[in-house]
Design a protein around this motif. Structure first.
Motif, PDB file in Angstrom:
ATOM      1  N   GLN A 256       5.166   5.753 -10.470  1.00  0.00           N
ATOM      2  CA  GLN A 256       6.249   5.162  -9.067  1.00  0.00           C
ATOM      3  C   GLN A 256       5.465   5.134  -8.329  1.00  0.00           C
ATOM      4  N   LEU A 257       3.953   6.749  -8.001  1.00  0.00           N
ATOM      5  CA  LEU A 257       3.647   6.807  -6.502  1.00  0.00           C
ATOM      6  C   LEU A 257       2.381   5.658  -7.058  1.00  0.00           C
ATOM      7  N   HIS A 258       1.880   5.136  -7.870  1.00  0.00           N
ATOM      8  CA  HIS A 258       0.546   4.390  -7.890  1.00  0.00           C
ATOM      9  C   HIS A 258       1.217   2.982  -7.753  1.00  0.00           C
ATOM     10  N   THR A 259       2.416   2.714  -8.628  1.00  0.00           N
ATOM     11  CA  THR A 259       2.901   1.714  -7.518  1.00  0.00           C
ATOM     12  C   THR A 259       3.499   1.045  -6.803  1.00  0.00           C
ATOM     13  N   THR A 260       3.695   1.720  -5.733  1.00  0.00           N
ATOM     14  CA  THR A 260       3.556   1.953  -4.293  1.00  0.00           C
ATOM     15  C   THR A 260       2.503   1.626  -3.605  1.00  0.00           C
ATOM     16  N   PHE A 261       1.093   2.872  -4.232  1.00  0.00           N
ATOM     17  CA  PHE A 261       0.047   2.592  -3.717  1.00  0.00           C
ATOM     18  C   PHE A 261      -0.620   0.746  -3.954  1.00  0.00           C
ATOM     19  N   ALA A 262      -0.218  -0.006  -5.111  1.00  0.00           N
ATOM     20  CA  ALA A 262      -0.492  -1.257  -5.570  1.00  0.00           C
ATOM     21  C   ALA A 262       0.176  -1.993  -4.823  1.00  0.00           C
ATOM     22  N   ASP A 263       0.920  -2.004  -3.823  1.00  0.00           N
ATOM     23  CA  ASP A 263       2.359  -2.670  -3.061  1.00  0.00           C
ATOM     24  C   ASP A 263       1.452  -2.560  -2.450  1.00  0.00           C
ATOM     25  N   ARG A 264       0.444  -2.214  -2.004  1.00  0.00           N
ATOM     26  CA  ARG A 264      -0.153  -1.894  -0.079  1.00  0.00           C
ATOM     27  C   ARG A 264      -1.477  -2.591  -0.428  1.00  0.00           C
ATOM     28  N   GLY A 265      -1.399  -3.437  -1.841  1.00  0.00           N
ATOM     29  CA  GLY A 265      -3.221  -3.929  -1.745  1.00  0.00           C
ATOM     30  C   GLY A 265      -4.220  -2.763  -2.690  1.00  0.00           C
ATOM     31  N   PHE A 266      -3.576  -1.514  -2.577  1.00  0.00           N
ATOM     32  CA  PHE A 266      -4.749  -0.785  -3.080  1.00  0.00           C
ATOM     33  C   PHE A 266      -5.433  -1.753  -4.284  1.00  0.00           C
TER      34      PHE A 266
END
Length: 389
Positions: A142-152
């Motif tokens: 969940q944490l890294h999906t949030t980051f990935a959604d910001r283009g990380f």
């Protein structure tokens, strides 16, 4: 313009999840954030984030001075503690004041700090982190999906205790970023938890199955020979430096070829980062600031030629602090507000009721007895001698 005084505040950061690393965790996910406000005779106030311990020892070196002479004032603070030394909390106090003085200098020029430092671009490459040691797999995703959604497209995980668990977590996170990027990059941070041989064995076994961009703080921060030995033995780059206090502490690591990615802790201030970056650049080494609330070093990172990426640990700001920045396309996008772009709401901070701390006995800022002693068993301190049972 003259510096007339300072005030301190204390707020909290609400992470919304447990945080920690190989050394310990903060289950509540609430941590303290000290603030230093430096005041002037023209009504401008500079904002610094970092240690407030030791301020009384170094502030006399800058009171009455023009904050626009910021690098000279940094050296005055170092000189003021010449005999006692500038390590630890005192270096943190110097860093917090230095950050606030740079904020003042840029505000006096009515420029964002990134522009005043000579940066051409407000977009600062970044990578996702999260102090994710205690997270379960679903929380990690969940944490890294949030980051990935910001283009990380690059991420760092905490690890070093459980090889099978680290491999599983690295693969899970790789899948998150692979959905949006053909070649996401992963890093692992051991937070000084290994001995040299533990580090080499552990990393080599990881590298049999995953590709790491870098391994961070595999052994003690001052161990130049150990870092060099590890760098020769593994494919991954070696990153370290966030806990080194003073330019002179980097010299042995750089001279020994012991570091590939030179890091600085954000709370050590702007001048420290700029000087370490210049040293690294002279040896064709990359620099990467370790995260802190509000990402204040992003302004300086935008202005140095050897910056690779700035760590971002959370997309939110501490209570009562607004930061003039956005996160897009895996980067920190800095705004045009003069100075560091930090706005402090003292009313909101005064209403904070939570208790929070990094320094508890089982927290990530206290080194456990087992650190560097896991050649035979995972947690030596769990096994008491027969006479103690």
């Amino acid at each position: 313009m003259r510096i007339t005084g300072y005030r301190t505040l204390m707020t909290v950061h609400r992470w919304g999840r447990p945080i920690g690393d190989i050394n310990g965790s903060v289950v509540s996910g609430v941590t303290v954030v000290p603030i230093v406000l430096v005041e002037t005779d023209v009504g401008l106030t500079g904002v610094g984030l970092g240690s407030r311990d030791g301020l009384e020892a170094v502030f006399p070196a800058i009171v009455g001075e023009d904050p626009r002479a910021v690098t000279a004032l940094y050296d005055r603070m170092l000189a003021a503690v010449f005999k006692a030394g500038h390590a630890g909390a005192v270096f943190g106090a110097i860093g917090a004041l230095d950050m606030a003085i740079w904020d003042l200098k840029a505000k006096a020029a009515d420029l964002p700090l990134w522009r005043m430092l000579g940066a051409r671009d407000r977009v600062v490459p970044a990578y996702a982190s999260g102090l994710d040691g205690p997270l379960e797999d679903d929380e990690l995703l969940q944490l890294h999906t949030t980051f990935a959604d910001r283009g990380f497209r690059a991420a760092k995980l905490k690890g070093g205790l459980d090889l099978a668990g680290d491999l599983r977590r690295l693969r899970l996170v790789h899948e998150v970023y692979e959905a949006a990027s053909a070649s996401p990059r992963l890093m692992l941070d051991a937070n000084e938890g290994w001995s040299r041989k533990e580090a080499i064995a552990y990393i080599q076994r990881l590298e049999e199955q995953v590709d790491l961009a870098w391994i961070e703080e595999p052994v003690r921060r001052w161990d130049a020979d150990g870092h060099a030995q590890i760098s020769r033995a593994v494919r991954a780059a070696v990153a370290t430096g966030e806990n080194l206090t003073g330019l002179e502490q980097f010299r042995p690591l750089v001279q020994a070829g012991a570091v590939d990615v030179v890091q600085t802790g954000s709370m050590w201030g702007i001048t420290h980062f700029l000087r370490v970056s210049a040293l690294a650049h002279a040896f064709d080494l990359l620099v990467s600031p370790v995260a802190y609330n509000g990402n204040p070093l992003a302004h300086a990172a935008a202005a140095v030629p050897n910056h690779i990426a700035t760590e971002v640990q959370d997309l939110a700001a501490p209570v009562g602090i607004t930061v003039d920045q956005e996160f897009a396309d895996g980067s920190i996008v800095l705004g045009d507000q003069p100075g560091l772009g930090l706005t402090v709401d003292e009313t909101a901070i005064a209403a904070v009721a939570e208790k929070a701390d990094w320094g508890k006995a089982n927290g990530p800022h206290v080194r456990p007895d087992a650190a560097g002693k896991r050649l035979l068993v995972p947690e030596p301190h769990d096994f008491a001698p027969p006479s103690a049972r």
